[in-house]
Structure formats: structure tokens, C-alpha cells
Design an enzyme around this catalytic site. Structure first.
Site, short mmCIF file in Angstrom:
data_model
loop_
_atom_site.label_atom_id
_atom_site.label_comp_id
_atom_site.label_asym_id
_atom_site.label_seq_id
_atom_site.Cartn_x
_atom_site.Cartn_y
_atom_site.Cartn_z
N GLY A 168 -7.74 0.58 0.82
CA GLY A 168 -7.07 0.64 -0.49
C GLY A 168 -7.36 -0.58 -1.33
CE1 TYR A 181 5.44 2.39 -0.21
CE2 TYR A 181 7.44 1.06 -0.15
CZ TYR A 181 6.07 1.16 -0.33
OH TYR A 181 5.33 0.03 -0.61
NE ARG A 211 -4.56 1.27 -7.96
CZ ARG A 211 -4.35 2.56 -8.13
NH1 ARG A 211 -5.18 3.25 -8.87
NH2 ARG A 211 -3.30 3.15 -7.60
#
Ligand code: NDP
Length: 244
Positions: free
Chosen positions: A9, A152, A12
Site C-alpha cells: 500500500g 476496522y 501514496r
């Protein structure tokens, strides 16, 4: 010899800052991201200007076959896998009673299974080398929970479980495994939050400022350094004092 670092990931945001910082420390960098390859290649080209070898790979961390192939290729073509940073992560927020099952499953798949996939693929290589560093990006929400983030917080707490178990398994082979729990960091992920939420966050940060991707990158660099060789199975909060 330069160490080879895989950062997931990392086209950015926090991942890019981690990749950049590790490159400054002399590591060759593999940018792994699910975004269009041009975006990852742009980041890789930018980092290559620091004088290290870089590669950009399009890979979905949830895809076990793809992950195994990426790690195997890096090992074969670059010679070793010395650092793995599990950073790829997503949010699909919503209160429990309104949360769709697919949003629960997707967040677990990317954040938790993705971390398992890459760790599972890199561990045998690091064990054979008798050296390696694995750092996974958890969250303050994995430590204390958060309304609207059942999926999450479960994924980020799960990362802590993986970290501690794998740390115990790999410690005798010279491989350290740690997690970082960032607080609120200014990135594209948090940019979309309402102004009111952002203001409330700021009020809860004793340091009085939002975290920057570089704050997280500095902590990753330390855990990957020789100075941190006796630190394993730990969760390091990098949050301006939000969670104590
Ligand atoms: P961003 O959304 O800015 O970046 C995440 C990157 O991960 C994107 O490039 C994204 O690519 C990539 N990605 C998403 N899904 C996958 C996948 N399935 N396979 C491969 N790559 C994927 O997030 P941040 O930089 O803010 O966050 C980085 C990490 O830090 C995450 O794990 C996050 O949970 C954690 N974190 C962030 C905090 C914050 O305040 N920002 C706080 C605490 C933890 P794409 O463009 O395709 O979506």
C-alpha cells in the site's frame, strides 16, 4: 549490501513515506499496491532518485496466489527479502447495526488477511536467512476501539495478535516482528472525514497537532534498524499521546 524492503500500500500516504524513509536509510524498495501500476511506478521513480533500486508491483494483498508470486519473484530477482512492512489498509465505516456484511468481510480481508498473506510468504525466506524485520501498521482503534469502526478495529486488533504470535515463532531465527499503532495521521484516508470530526480529533491529541506520514515512517525505520534488534512482539503507539 543494501537490504530489500517490501512495503504494501505504498503508492501514496503513510506507505509512501515509509518507503521513502527506508530508501533514505539505503534500502532497495518494492512498492506493492492495488492501484493502477502507473501510480506505483511514479512513486518508485521518485524514490529511485535517492540512489536505490526500486520496483513497482500491482498486487491485491487479499489475493494469496498473487502475494506468493510477488514475494517469490523478489527473492529470486533481488536475492533476499529483508524487510516487510504490512501497511495496505482500508476503511468501510458504519455503526454496527447498519454495517453491511460485505463491508465487514472486505476490511478484514484487506487489513488482516492481507497482513497474514504477506507475512506467511516472507517468513520462510527470513527464517532461512536468519534475519529479517516485519512491521505491520495497526491503529489506535485496534487498541481502544471506535464507534462506527467494528470491522476496522477488529482487523487492527487482529494485526496485533498476528504480530505477537509470529514474533514468538520467529524470534529464535533472528527475525523481529512488531506493530505500530498510529493515531490520527493526515493522509488521503483521513482527508475525507468531516471538519467537525477532524476538530474533535485534534482536541484529543495531547501533542496538539495531527500526525504526519513521516512520524510513522520514522518509527518504522527505527524498528527496522540494528538498534532495534532486541525489540520484538511490541506495539508502538505513534499518536502524539492520544492513547496511553
Ligand atoms: P491511504 O488510503 O492513503 O493508502 C492506502 C494504500 O493502500 C493505497 O495506496 C491503497 O491503494 C492501498 N491498498 C488498499 N487496498 C489494497 C489492497 N487490497 N492491496 C494492495 N494495496 C491496497 O491510507 P493511509 O496511508 O492513511 O493508511 C496506511 C495504513 O495506516 C493503513 O493500514 C491504515 O489503516 C493505517 N492507519 C492510518 C491512519 C490515518 O490516520 N491515516 C491511522 C491509523 C492507521 P488504492 O489506491 O488502490 O486504494
Amino acid at each position: 549490501m543494501a537490504r530489500n524492503a517490501i512495503v504494501t500500500g505504498s503508492a501514496r500516504g503513510i506507505g509512501k513515506a515509509i518507503a521513502t524513509r527506508l530508501a533514505k536509510d539505503g534500502c532497495n524498495i518494492v512498492i506493492v499496491d492495488a492501484c493502477p501500476i502507473e501510480n506505483s511506478q511514479e512513486t518508485a521513480d521518485e524514490i529511485a532518485k535517492l540512489g536505490v533500486e526500486t520496483r513497482a508491483v500491482r498486487c491485491d494483498v487479499t489475493n494469496t496466489e498473487q502475494v506468493n508470486e510477488v514475494v517469490e519473484t523478489i527473492k529470486n530477482e533481488m536475492g533476499s527479502v529483508d524487510i516487510l512492512v504490512n501497511n495496505a489498509g482500508i476503511t468501510r465505516d458504519g455503526l454496527l447495526v447498519r454495517m453491511k456484511e460485505e463491508d465487514f468481510d472486505l476490511v478484514i480481508a484487506v487489513n488482516l488477511k492481507g497482513t497474514y498473506n504477506f507475512t506467511r510468504a516472507a517468513a520462510p525466506i527470513m527464517m532461512k536467512q536468519r534475519s529479517g524485520r516485519i512491521v505491520s501498521i495497526s491503529s489506535i482503534v485496534g487498541l481502544q476501539g471506535n464507534a462506527g469502526q467494528v470491522n476496522y478495529s477488529a482487523s487492527k486488533a487482529g494485526i496485533i495478535g498476528i504480530t505477537k504470535s509470529v514474533a514468538r515463532e520467529l524470534a529464535p531465527r533472528g527475525v523481529t516482528v512488531n506493530a505500530i499503532a498510529p493515531g490520527y495521521v493526515e493522509t488521503p484516508m483521513t482527508e475525507v472525514l468531516p471538519e467537525k470530526v477532524k476538530e474533535a480529533m485534534l482536541g484529543a491529541i495531547p501533542a496538539g497537532r495531527y500526525g504526519q506520514p513521516e512520524d510513522i515512517a520514522n518509527a518504522v525505520a527505527f524498528l527496522c534498524s540494528e538498534d532495534a534488534s532486541y525489540i520484538t512482539g511490541q506495539v508502538l503507539s505513534v499518536d502524539g499521546g492520544m492513547h496511553m
